[in-house]
Motif scaffolding. Sequence first.
Motif, short mmCIF file in Angstrom:
data_model
loop_
_atom_site.label_atom_id
_atom_site.label_comp_id
_atom_site.label_asym_id
_atom_site.label_seq_id
_atom_site.Cartn_x
_atom_site.Cartn_y
_atom_site.Cartn_z
N ALA A 73 8.68 55.46 20.73
CA ALA A 73 8.65 54.70 21.98
C ALA A 73 7.60 55.28 22.94
CB ALA A 73 10.03 54.70 22.64
N GLY A 74 7.54 56.60 23.05
CA GLY A 74 6.54 57.21 23.92
C GLY A 74 5.12 57.00 23.42
N ALA A 75 4.94 57.08 22.09
CA ALA A 75 3.61 56.88 21.50
C ALA A 75 3.12 55.46 21.70
CB ALA A 75 3.63 57.23 20.02
N LEU A 76 4.03 54.51 21.81
CA LEU A 76 3.63 53.13 22.08
C LEU A 76 3.49 52.84 23.57
CD1 LEU A 76 5.87 51.24 19.48
CD2 LEU A 76 3.41 51.66 19.37
N MET A 77 4.37 53.43 24.37
CA MET A 77 4.39 53.10 25.80
C MET A 77 3.12 53.52 26.53
SD MET A 77 6.98 51.60 27.35
CE MET A 77 6.93 52.26 29.00
N LEU A 78 2.67 54.75 26.35
CA LEU A 78 1.52 55.23 27.12
C LEU A 78 0.24 54.47 26.81
CD1 LEU A 78 0.54 57.16 29.27
CD2 LEU A 78 0.16 58.87 27.50
N PRO A 79 -0.13 54.24 25.55
CA PRO A 79 -1.35 53.45 25.31
C PRO A 79 -1.24 52.01 25.79
CG PRO A 79 -0.77 54.68 23.35
CD PRO A 79 0.37 54.83 24.31
N ILE A 80 -0.09 51.38 25.57
CA ILE A 80 0.08 50.00 26.04
C ILE A 80 0.00 49.94 27.55
CG2 ILE A 80 1.77 48.14 26.24
CD1 ILE A 80 2.62 48.80 23.36
N PHE A 81 0.64 50.88 28.20
CA PHE A 81 0.62 50.91 29.66
C PHE A 81 -0.79 51.17 30.18
CE2 PHE A 81 1.65 52.32 33.91
CZ PHE A 81 2.66 51.45 34.25
N THR A 82 -1.55 52.03 29.51
CA THR A 82 -2.92 52.31 29.91
C THR A 82 -3.79 51.06 29.80
OG1 THR A 82 -2.69 54.59 29.15
CG2 THR A 82 -4.92 53.78 29.45
N ILE A 83 -3.64 50.33 28.71
CA ILE A 83 -4.43 49.11 28.53
C ILE A 83 -4.03 48.05 29.55
CG2 ILE A 83 -4.84 47.19 26.94
CD1 ILE A 83 -4.72 49.27 24.67
N LEU A 84 -2.73 47.90 29.81
CA LEU A 84 -2.29 46.92 30.80
C LEU A 84 -2.77 47.28 32.20
CD1 LEU A 84 1.34 46.10 29.62
CD2 LEU A 84 -0.71 44.68 29.42
N ALA A 85 -2.74 48.56 32.54
CA ALA A 85 -3.21 48.98 33.86
C ALA A 85 -4.71 48.73 33.99
CB ALA A 85 -2.90 50.45 34.09
N VAL A 97 -11.41 52.46 28.10
CA VAL A 97 -9.95 52.41 28.21
C VAL A 97 -9.30 52.27 26.84
CG1 VAL A 97 -8.03 51.05 29.11
CG2 VAL A 97 -9.97 51.57 30.57
N VAL A 98 -9.88 51.48 25.96
CA VAL A 98 -9.32 51.33 24.61
C VAL A 98 -9.43 52.65 23.85
CG1 VAL A 98 -9.62 50.16 22.40
CG2 VAL A 98 -9.72 48.84 24.52
N LEU A 99 -10.57 53.33 23.96
CA LEU A 99 -10.71 54.63 23.31
C LEU A 99 -9.74 55.65 23.91
CD1 LEU A 99 -14.58 54.94 22.89
CD2 LEU A 99 -12.86 54.63 21.11
N LEU A 100 -9.59 55.62 25.21
CA LEU A 100 -8.65 56.51 25.87
C LEU A 100 -7.22 56.24 25.40
CD1 LEU A 100 -8.13 58.67 28.08
CD2 LEU A 100 -7.83 56.76 29.67
N ALA A 101 -6.88 54.97 25.25
CA ALA A 101 -5.53 54.61 24.80
C ALA A 101 -5.26 55.14 23.39
CB ALA A 101 -5.35 53.09 24.85
N VAL A 102 -6.26 55.10 22.54
CA VAL A 102 -6.08 55.62 21.18
C VAL A 102 -5.83 57.12 21.22
CG1 VAL A 102 -7.28 56.04 18.98
CG2 VAL A 102 -7.41 53.79 20.08
N PHE A 103 -6.57 57.83 22.06
CA PHE A 103 -6.39 59.28 22.15
C PHE A 103 -5.13 59.68 22.91
CE2 PHE A 103 -11.01 59.16 21.31
CZ PHE A 103 -11.00 59.94 20.16
N LEU A 104 -4.53 58.74 23.63
CA LEU A 104 -3.31 59.04 24.37
C LEU A 104 -2.04 58.87 23.53
CD1 LEU A 104 -3.97 57.62 27.94
CD2 LEU A 104 -3.82 59.99 27.23
#
Length: 140
Positions: A73-85, A97-104
């Motif tokens: 859940a955490g591994a999905l939440m942070l990247p999805i939230f980053t992309i939505l923000a 942002v997409v690259l950042l989401a992958v690394f997050l």
Amino acid sequence: MAAVQRPPDYVVPKTFGMSALLGIMTALSLLFSVLRWLDAMPVFYFFFSAQTLVICLAQMFNGRSPRLASIIAGALMLPIFTILAAMVNPYSPRVFVVLLAVFLVPVGAFLGYLTGTCSAGIFLVMEYLERKWGRHSCLP
């Protein structure tokens, strides 16, 4: 990997009582006071409250391996939230942002594990206090 999949010592209960809700609200209010003290942006308030609720629900529905449920859940939440923000902000560079989401993803997994551990700990403490003090009613 064996530590993540071993049977849990304590899991989030399938139903929330009033004391469990009070415990989660108290923990979130403490977190919000720290965020207020740090003068954090409102997006952090929303992220941490959403992460807490999603992880509690993930642990409720996956009681056999709550650690793994929290990590996923955490591994999905942070990247999805980053992309939505980033989608809400018109000035954010989309590719970055997409690259950042992958690394997050690993950071989100770690935050999910910590949040799951804290939420299970809160429920454990509230259950202990309920057993110690009993269920006293205000009504005669």
